[in-house]
Design a protein around this motif. Sequence first.
Motif, short mmCIF file in Angstrom:
data_model
loop_
_atom_site.label_atom_id
_atom_site.label_comp_id
_atom_site.label_asym_id
_atom_site.label_seq_id
_atom_site.Cartn_x
_atom_site.Cartn_y
_atom_site.Cartn_z
N MET A 147 0.80 -1.24 0.29
CA MET A 147 -0.29 0.09 0.31
C MET A 147 1.09 1.51 0.06
SD MET A 147 -3.20 -0.60 1.78
CE MET A 147 -3.04 -0.68 3.51
N ARG A 169 -14.89 0.58 -9.28
CA ARG A 169 -12.99 1.37 -9.49
C ARG A 169 -12.72 1.09 -7.90
NH1 ARG A 169 -11.41 6.52 -10.27
NH2 ARG A 169 -9.03 6.41 -10.94
N ARG A 191 -14.22 -4.09 2.01
CA ARG A 191 -14.24 -2.63 2.50
C ARG A 191 -15.08 -1.72 2.22
NH1 ARG A 191 -8.34 -1.84 -0.57
NH2 ARG A 191 -7.55 -2.05 1.51
N GLY A 247 -5.71 1.59 -0.15
CA GLY A 247 -5.36 0.83 -0.72
C GLY A 247 -6.70 1.54 -1.64
N VAL A 248 -6.77 2.08 -2.02
CA VAL A 248 -8.26 1.73 -2.36
C VAL A 248 -7.81 2.68 -3.69
CG1 VAL A 248 -9.84 3.86 -3.22
CG2 VAL A 248 -9.99 2.65 -0.76
N ASP A 249 -7.03 3.76 -3.53
CA ASP A 249 -5.87 3.69 -4.69
C ASP A 249 -5.31 2.94 -5.40
OD1 ASP A 249 -6.07 7.53 -4.41
OD2 ASP A 249 -3.88 7.10 -4.41
N ASP A 250 -4.91 1.98 -4.76
CA ASP A 250 -4.30 0.47 -5.80
C ASP A 250 -5.09 0.04 -6.05
OD1 ASP A 250 -2.05 1.26 -3.94
OD2 ASP A 250 -2.00 -0.26 -2.34
N HIS A 251 -6.14 -0.11 -5.88
CA HIS A 251 -7.17 -0.92 -6.53
C HIS A 251 -6.99 0.07 -8.02
CE1 HIS A 251 -11.66 -2.92 -7.64
NE2 HIS A 251 -10.53 -3.54 -7.27
N ARG A 252 -7.55 1.52 -8.24
CA ARG A 252 -7.78 2.38 -8.91
C ARG A 252 -6.72 2.31 -9.77
NH1 ARG A 252 -9.48 7.95 -6.34
NH2 ARG A 252 -11.66 7.10 -4.88
N ARG A 253 -5.57 2.06 -9.59
CA ARG A 253 -4.61 1.65 -10.68
C ARG A 253 -4.32 0.65 -10.86
NH1 ARG A 253 -1.04 5.20 -7.26
NH2 ARG A 253 -1.06 4.15 -5.46
N TYR A 262 -7.61 -0.86 -11.96
CA TYR A 262 -8.61 -1.10 -12.30
C TYR A 262 -8.09 -0.15 -14.32
CZ TYR A 262 -13.80 -0.33 -13.22
OH TYR A 262 -14.91 0.76 -14.26
N ASP A 263 -7.88 0.07 -13.37
CA ASP A 263 -7.64 1.35 -14.55
C ASP A 263 -6.27 0.58 -16.04
OD1 ASP A 263 -9.12 3.51 -14.02
OD2 ASP A 263 -7.67 4.65 -12.92
#
Lengths: 126, 126
Positions: free
Chosen positions: A1, A68, A91, B112-118, B120-121
């Motif tokens: 992270m 997303r 989450r 963690g959300v940020d990572d998931h976004r990346r 996903y993109d």
Amino acid sequence: MTARRRGDLFDPECPTRQLLDRVGSKWTAMCVLVLDETGTELRFSELKRQMSGISQKVLTETLRALERDGLLTRRVEPTSPPRVHYGLTARGQSLAAPLRQLRWWAEENMPGVDDHRRLYDRKRAR
Amino acid sequence: MTARRRGDLFDPECPTRQLLDRVGSKWTAMCVLVLDETGTELRFSELKRQMSGISQKVLTETLRALERDGLLTRRVEPTSPPRVHYGLTARGQSLAAPLRQLRWWAEENMPGVDDHRRLYDRKRAR
DNA sequence: CAGAATCCTGCGAGATACTG
DNA sequence: CAGTATCTCGCAGGATTCTG
């Protein structure tokens, strides 16, 4: 992270700001709360019906954004016509907790806030 | 206090919606959190300094809205130049609690959300 | 049924200038 | 210092139409 500075509410990159931007977008929190309350997956049309007033476009955008973010899952049944099911991830469910708190606060306090607004406006009127 | 339907997230008059509109407005939550964290009253310029990036106009509007809601108090020292002090009311402090929860969630989960976004993109890119 | 693609509008919020 | 008073603009979000 990815590491982030904690407690720095003043940084535009601050996680709290980012979350508030998201939660603030008109329908996001409601979507999470509806799914959390239901406890199961919901189909697109069911969600749309429950979130009365939302347009198809905005519901789609809201769901995409949450997907997303990894807060909900999108499961397509390859039938015809297609059925698409949306459900919270772990989450997403964990986010529902603080949102419920906020909701609780709102139900307890917004009526009082409303009254205060009326008083305030009456004073300013003269 | 005016009665409100509870649990009806679908009603536009629903208190939760109203609160989320307010909390969603870019600076409100931050203002409450700053005052809560400080624990004391703050003057206009101190608030402005701490909420870096906010304009005078928007800070004024934010404070007026919160005052109107009965969430903070405005105390003017009749000196020249004037000193104006802002502090949370009891209700304002009670709102700070769920906001802290949200903040806590954000700090724990947004990376963690940020990572998931990346992720996903990256998937969508091809 | 579950969307994609357009078009359009209001208003939140930023920038700037002025004042008691 | 702590505000008002304007002007401006982007874009979230609504309405509408079309499709696999």
